[in-house]
Write a protein that holds these residues in place. Structure first.
Motif, PDB file in Angstrom:
ATOM      1  N   ALA A  78      -3.367  -5.558  11.022  1.00 24.45           N
ATOM      2  CA  ALA A  78      -4.019  -6.144  10.816  1.00 24.45           C
ATOM      3  C   ALA A  78      -3.156  -6.923   9.704  1.00 24.45           C
ATOM      4  O   ALA A  78      -3.879  -6.803   8.510  1.00 24.45           O
ATOM      5  CB  ALA A  78      -5.418  -6.445  10.553  1.00 24.45           C
ATOM      6  N   THR A  81      -4.390 -11.669   5.366  1.00 23.12           N
ATOM      7  CA  THR A  81      -5.632 -11.620   5.241  1.00 23.12           C
ATOM      8  C   THR A  81      -6.883 -12.017   5.820  1.00 23.12           C
ATOM      9  O   THR A  81      -6.001 -12.805   6.801  1.00 23.12           O
ATOM     10  CB  THR A  81      -5.783 -12.575   4.009  1.00 23.12           C
ATOM     11  N   VAL A  82      -8.302 -12.155   5.327  1.00 21.87           N
ATOM     12  CA  VAL A  82      -9.212 -12.659   6.617  1.00 21.87           C
ATOM     13  C   VAL A  82      -8.928 -14.640   6.859  1.00 21.87           C
ATOM     14  O   VAL A  82      -8.726 -15.223   5.899  1.00 21.87           O
ATOM     15  CB  VAL A  82     -10.567 -12.769   5.646  1.00 21.87           C
ATOM     16  N   GLY A  83      -8.104 -14.052   8.673  1.00 18.22           N
ATOM     17  CA  GLY A  83      -8.505 -15.810   8.809  1.00 18.22           C
ATOM     18  C   GLY A  83      -7.210 -15.747   8.893  1.00 18.22           C
ATOM     19  O   GLY A  83      -6.641 -16.889   9.163  1.00 18.22           O
ATOM     20  N   ARG A  85      -4.270 -13.593   9.643  1.00 19.02           N
ATOM     21  CA  ARG A  85      -2.972 -12.442  10.595  1.00 19.02           C
ATOM     22  C   ARG A  85      -1.392 -12.438  10.876  1.00 19.02           C
ATOM     23  O   ARG A  85      -1.974 -14.078  11.820  1.00 19.02           O
ATOM     24  CB  ARG A  85      -4.572 -11.771  10.643  1.00 19.02           C
ATOM     25  N   CYS A  90      -7.794  -9.782  15.575  1.00 18.69           N
ATOM     26  CA  CYS A  90      -8.497  -9.090  13.957  1.00 18.69           C
ATOM     27  C   CYS A  90      -9.595 -10.006  13.767  1.00 18.69           C
ATOM     28  O   CYS A  90     -10.088  -9.251  12.639  1.00 18.69           O
ATOM     29  CB  CYS A  90      -7.129  -9.259  13.043  1.00 18.69           C
ATOM     30  N   GLN A  91     -10.530 -10.592  14.983  1.00 22.93           N
ATOM     31  CA  GLN A  91     -11.956 -10.954  14.343  1.00 22.93           C
ATOM     32  C   GLN A  91     -12.729 -10.037  13.718  1.00 22.93           C
ATOM     33  O   GLN A  91     -13.097  -9.716  12.788  1.00 22.93           O
ATOM     34  CB  GLN A  91     -12.300 -11.629  15.369  1.00 22.93           C
ATOM     35  N   ASP A  94     -11.500  -8.941  10.375  1.00 24.28           N
ATOM     36  CA  ASP A  94     -11.388  -9.698   9.709  1.00 24.28           C
ATOM     37  C   ASP A  94     -13.495  -9.710   8.624  1.00 24.28           C
ATOM     38  O   ASP A  94     -13.840  -9.810   7.384  1.00 24.28           O
ATOM     39  CB  ASP A  94     -11.513 -11.416  10.235  1.00 24.28           C
ATOM     40  N   THR A  95     -14.498  -9.441   9.791  1.00 27.50           N
ATOM     41  CA  THR A  95     -15.557  -9.265   9.563  1.00 27.50           C
ATOM     42  C   THR A  95     -15.342  -8.228   8.588  1.00 27.50           C
ATOM     43  O   THR A  95     -15.970  -7.898   7.463  1.00 27.50           O
ATOM     44  CB  THR A  95     -16.312  -8.924  10.574  1.00 27.50           C
ATOM     45  N   GLU A  97     -12.926  -6.563   6.691  1.00 25.65           N
ATOM     46  CA  GLU A  97     -13.282  -6.983   5.506  1.00 25.65           C
ATOM     47  C   GLU A  97     -14.263  -7.767   4.289  1.00 25.65           C
ATOM     48  O   GLU A  97     -14.029  -7.755   2.681  1.00 25.65           O
ATOM     49  CB  GLU A  97     -11.051  -7.736   5.351  1.00 25.65           C
ATOM     50  N   ALA A  98     -14.348  -9.245   5.041  1.00 27.29           N
ATOM     51  CA  ALA A  98     -15.020  -9.925   4.551  1.00 27.29           C
ATOM     52  C   ALA A  98     -15.996  -9.607   3.602  1.00 27.29           C
ATOM     53  O   ALA A  98     -16.481  -9.486   2.659  1.00 27.29           O
ATOM     54  CB  ALA A  98     -15.523 -11.373   4.790  1.00 27.29           C
ATOM     55  N   SER A 319      -8.270  -0.692   8.167  1.00 32.14           N
ATOM     56  CA  SER A 319      -9.033  -1.341   8.748  1.00 32.14           C
ATOM     57  C   SER A 319      -9.940  -0.077   8.595  1.00 32.14           C
ATOM     58  O   SER A 319     -11.719  -0.531   8.322  1.00 32.14           O
ATOM     59  CB  SER A 319      -8.855  -1.627  10.365  1.00 32.14           C
TER      60      SER A 319
END
Length: 490
Positions: A78, A81-83, A85, A90-91, A94-95, A97-98, A319
């Motif tokens: 991944a 960064t979030v959104g 990648r 990588c959804q 994203d969750t 990491e956020a 992750s």
């Protein structure tokens, strides 16, 4: 704080039996593939349960944190960064990491949090390079920023280093309590920068802010690094920011050791680095009691540069470890964690006072954080001998340099003690007084052996059987009072 205030759940006997059964199943699966790894894992738990862990940089993560690391999130690349990648699918990362970043921002009151670094060193390197990249892209250096960092030639870098004041860094010296990533010459931080170190007052062994300010005015660093790994006192970060602002430096604080005391609101006001620093780095284990990893907090000004830690410094984020960071940070937002952090400091004070009553010399004469640093010269020992004798007696510590250490960084003259791990086991100030008695008894009964040349050895020693036996028995008593992961068996 936000509305997602998470409480650490209490475990029933039934819960612990189920958790134990699950871990036994997992270790059984590992055993079928490589039994030596399963055995080493079981033995590590047994060893940790059977010794008094006083290493200031170690702790015990919760079972939920440990379990979070052992999942299929480990299998996903991944980068980015979030959104944004560089890999598809990588959804869920994203969750993860956020959520981890959200908890970090809320917990520390930070404008921005970057949870990808794999370690404290990675976090510091990310911060250093982000600060340099930020400066490169500032309006005063627009002709270089237009190229992009990756396109700069060696001649460009030489010009930039000159414009940055020879790319200067001022950090705390190792023997005063700083970390090797604060500009220690053999470390990459000491090679990236024209580096100088600040120390402590020769008499008090405390930070002298006036002397530090004078040194900063003379040296004019690009980055002023605050924070420590073996300084047993609190730091006034408001004063550090004043010094940085006066000379036009970026204030970077490495709070890897005391992040748990910041999260737990033991350090507030001028002693909380987050409101005062441009960039703050930390590990997520140690006093924060999470998984092994790193993190960077920053003001919005530096956020875009820090956010490019990958590919600037890092590769693919871990992750599964970011997920474990999220769980640990959620735990750190509870009232229970605040009580824990306060007890860490109380236990350190009790340990220091107990050692002082028994005639042990302490750097700075005590502590007001989680670290106690002994000077063992009065026992005729080096730090290496003291560390080994204590280990033989059921007490795990690490040797550490003291200010102007005559024995250097290998043998040392000091032994560093820390209370985060034993506090996680439930140790109280009265228990820490008993630990102080054990330490003083062991060191009193330890003598250096004599070399063939008739000189005292710096490594070999003799410890009386009686002192060792008494210490081991007392360690067993205390450990039985405060079991590690009670009710959990593998």
């Amino acid at each position: 704080m936000g509305c997602h205030h998470t409480r650490t759940p209490r475990r029933t006997v039934s819960d612990l039996e189920s958790i134990s059964s699950a871990y036994q199943t997992l270790l059984g699966m590992i055993e079928q593939v490589e039994p030596r790894i399963a055995q080493a894992t079981r033995q590590e738990l047994a060893d940790q349960r059977a010794s008094l862990k006083l290493i200031a940089s170690e702790n015990y993560a919760s079972l939920p944190v440990l379990a979070t690391m052992g999942t299929w999130l480990s299998d996903k690349y991944a980068e980015g960064t979030v959104g944004h990648r560089f890999y598809a699918g990588c959804q869920n990362v994203d969750t993860v990491e956020a959520v981890a970043a959200e908890h970090a921002r809320e917990l520390f009151g930070a404008e921005y949090a970057y949870v990808q670094p794999h370690s404290g060193i990675d976090a510091n390197l990310t911060a250093y390079w982000a600060i340099l990249a930020h400066k490169i892209e500032s309006p005063a250096l627009a002709e270089f920023g237009a190229k992009g960092v990756a396109e700069l030639s060696e001649a460009d870098w030489e010009t930039l280093r000159h414009r940055f004041g020879d790319q200067r860094l001022l950090g705390m010296s190792l023997d005063a309590g700083g970390h090797l990533t604060h500009g220690f010459r053999p470390n990459v931080s000491g090679k990236m920068f024209h580096q100088r170190s600040y120390g402590t007052d020769p008499e008090t062994q405390l930070l002298d802010y006036d002397a530090l300010a004078a040194q900063a005015r003379e040296f004019k660093p690009l980055i002023l690094v605050a924070g420590y790994s073996a300084y047993p006192r609190r730091v006034n970060f408001a004063k550090m920011r004043e010094i940085a602002d006066e000379v036009g430096a970026v204030l970077m604080v490495d709070m890897a050791h005391f992040a748990g005391l910041v999260a737990g609101k033991v350090f507030t006001g001028d002693e909380d680095p987050v409101p005062h620093a441009h960039v703050v780095t930390t590990t997520t284990h140690k006093s924060l009691r999470g998984p092994r990893g790193g993190m960077v907090l920053a003001t919005e000004e530096f956020a875009p540069s820090v956010d490019r830690g990958c590919p600037l410094v890092l590769g693919g984020p871990l992750s599964h470890v970011m997920a474990a960071k999220a769980v640990a940070l959620a735990e750190a937002r509870t009232a229970e964690f605040r009580t824990y952090a306060a007890t860490v400091a109380d236990n350190a004070k009790a340990l220091a006072e107990g050692l002082l009553r028994r005639g042990v010399s302490l750097v700075t004469g005590g502590t007001d954080n989680h670290i106690v640093l002994m000077d063992v010269r009065s026992f005729g020992l080096t730090g290496r001998q003291a560390e080994a004798a204590l280990l033989d007696s059921g007490i795990v510590t690490n040797r550490n340099a003291v200010p102007n250490d005559p024995n250097g960084a290998w043998y040392t003259t000091g032994v560093r003690l820390g209370t985060p791990a034993l506090t996680s086991r439930g140790f109280t100030p009265s228990d820490m007084d008993a630990v102080a008695d054990m330490i003083a008894g062991v060191l009193t009964a330890t003598t250096p052996t004599t070399t063939a040349a008739g000189q005292p050895s710096k490594a070999k020693y003799e410890l009386t059987d009686d002192a060792r036996s008494r210490s081991l028995a007392e360690a067993e008593r205390l450990l039985n009072l405060h079991p590690l992961y009670p009710g959990f068996e593998v």
